[in-house]
Design an enzyme around this catalytic site. Structure first.
Site, mmCIF file in Angstrom:
data_model
loop_
_atom_site.group_PDB
_atom_site.id
_atom_site.type_symbol
_atom_site.label_atom_id
_atom_site.label_comp_id
_atom_site.label_asym_id
_atom_site.label_seq_id
_atom_site.Cartn_x
_atom_site.Cartn_y
_atom_site.Cartn_z
ATOM 1 N N ASN A 63 14.057 -14.823 27.417
ATOM 2 C CA ASN A 63 15.175 -15.777 27.401
ATOM 3 C C ASN A 63 14.614 -17.141 27.796
ATOM 4 O OD1 ASN A 63 17.504 -17.241 27.836
ATOM 5 N ND2 ASN A 63 18.169 -16.057 29.623
ATOM 6 N N LYS A 116 16.212 -19.840 28.033
ATOM 7 C CA LYS A 116 17.221 -20.641 28.747
ATOM 8 C C LYS A 116 17.279 -22.054 28.165
ATOM 9 C CE LYS A 116 16.594 -17.581 32.637
ATOM 10 N NZ LYS A 116 16.580 -17.343 34.073
ATOM 11 N N HIS A 157 24.995 -13.640 31.019
ATOM 12 C CA HIS A 157 23.843 -13.881 31.890
ATOM 13 C C HIS A 157 24.345 -14.423 33.233
ATOM 14 C CE1 HIS A 157 20.224 -15.648 33.578
ATOM 15 N NE2 HIS A 157 19.572 -14.760 32.857
ATOM 16 N N GLU A 165 23.458 -16.787 34.978
ATOM 17 C CA GLU A 165 23.645 -18.245 35.030
ATOM 18 C C GLU A 165 24.948 -18.674 34.363
ATOM 19 O OE1 GLU A 165 19.796 -19.003 33.437
ATOM 20 O OE2 GLU A 165 18.886 -18.397 35.337
ATOM 21 N N GLU A 194 20.212 -7.415 36.632
ATOM 22 C CA GLU A 194 19.448 -8.488 37.280
ATOM 23 C C GLU A 194 20.171 -8.906 38.552
ATOM 24 O OE1 GLU A 194 19.359 -11.074 33.789
ATOM 25 O OE2 GLU A 194 21.207 -12.020 34.483
ATOM 26 N N GLY A 198 14.219 -16.065 38.808
ATOM 27 C CA GLY A 198 13.438 -17.285 38.992
ATOM 28 C C GLY A 198 12.934 -17.488 40.412
ATOM 29 N N SER A 248 12.301 -12.086 37.866
ATOM 30 C CA SER A 248 10.926 -12.281 38.349
ATOM 31 C C SER A 248 9.949 -11.218 37.849
ATOM 32 C CB SER A 248 10.900 -12.379 39.873
ATOM 33 O OG SER A 248 11.657 -13.500 40.297
HETATM 34 P P1 PGA Z 1 13.108 -14.885 35.537
HETATM 35 O O1 PGA Z 1 14.552 -14.822 34.787
HETATM 36 O O2 PGA Z 1 12.232 -13.924 34.791
HETATM 37 O O3 PGA Z 1 12.679 -16.307 35.386
HETATM 38 O O4 PGA Z 1 13.333 -14.457 36.932
HETATM 39 C C1 PGA Z 1 15.088 -13.558 34.533
HETATM 40 C C2 PGA Z 1 16.498 -13.623 34.066
HETATM 41 O O5 PGA Z 1 17.053 -14.690 33.856
HETATM 42 O O6 PGA Z 1 17.096 -12.545 33.909
#
Ligand code: PGA
Length: 222
Positions: free
Chosen positions: A9, A11, A98, A100, A147, A153, A184
């Site tokens: 992703n 983003k 997601h 976010e 997640e 992140g 992560s």
């Molecule tokens: P990340 O994002 O790998 O940067 O932690 C994962 C996610 O958005 O599910």
């Protein structure tokens, strides 16, 4: 042997030039990518779905394409929205819910169910994100991704054991839905998630942005 599902992703990252360099590097590793024993899906920002899909087709790269979101409405007077039909022209998958989207855009279960219905109406496969085993997953979802908010992140992933516990519980209610762990994930920890029986793949944010980190993660699974 398990065929891992790797979803990248991007983003709201990357310019079109950066995206083209990522593809250039992928083309250099095309042989490896095309024989990788799993499935890869990359989800670029909306404005690049067209160019990304044309490049993938042109170079015959075995990479699936996903969008990161979708409108809860059909085609029509909904300014700024990207409808299911628009996404379907370029992608086969869509991420819905997601963390976010839930956090910054306050997307509710009700809204997300409408998005899932729109995606299914045009035949898109839905990757649906949840943060724990008690969260609602609408009918029609093809893949769920577990997640933890704090793991995204942060460089602090959930443990493979705990992720597997949550995913096993989610699978009790949704036995035919594929599962991902997200948060992560790196080349150094990806195998520990993939060695859990109930985890079918991983959702990558940061590790999918630079082609070399994405590639080393694939190598770690080969
Ligand atoms: P990340 O994002 O790998 O940067 O932690 C994962 C996610 O958005 O599910």
């Amino acid at each position: 042997m398990k065929r891992p599902l790797i979803v990248g992703n991007w983003k709201s990252n990357k310019t079109s030039t950066e995206m083209l360099s990522w593809i250039d590097e992928a083309v250099k590793q095309k042989e490896f990518i095309n024989i990788f024993p799993g499935q890869m899906i990359i989800c670029p920002p909306f404005p690049y779905l067209d160019l990304f899909s044309r490049e993938i087709l042109k170079h015959k790269l075995r990479i699936g394409i996903g969008a990161q979101d979708i409108s809860p409405f059909e085609l029509g007077a909904f300014t700024g929205e990207v409808a299911a039909e628009h996404v379907k022209e370029y992608a086969s998958f869509v991420i819905i819910g997601h963390t976010e989207r839930r956090k910054y855009f306050l997307e509710s279960d009700e809204l997300l169910s409408k998005k899932v219905a729109q995606a299914k109406r045009v035949g898109l496969s839905v990757i649906y994100c949840v943060n724990d085993e008690d969260m609602f997953i609408p009918d029609g979802v093809d893949v769920f991704s577990y997640e933890q908010t704090w793991a995204i992140g942060s460089g602090k992933p959930d443990t493979p054991e705990h992720a597997a516990l949550v995913i096993e519980n989610l699978k009790k209610l949704h036995p035919t839905v594929l599962s991902l762990y997200g948060g992560s994930v790196t080349k150094d920890n990806v195998s520990s998630y993939m060695s859990e029986n109930c985890i079918d793949g991983v959702l990558l944010g940061g590790a999918s942005l630079k082609f070399d980190s994405f590639f080393s993660l694939l190598q770690a699974l080969s």
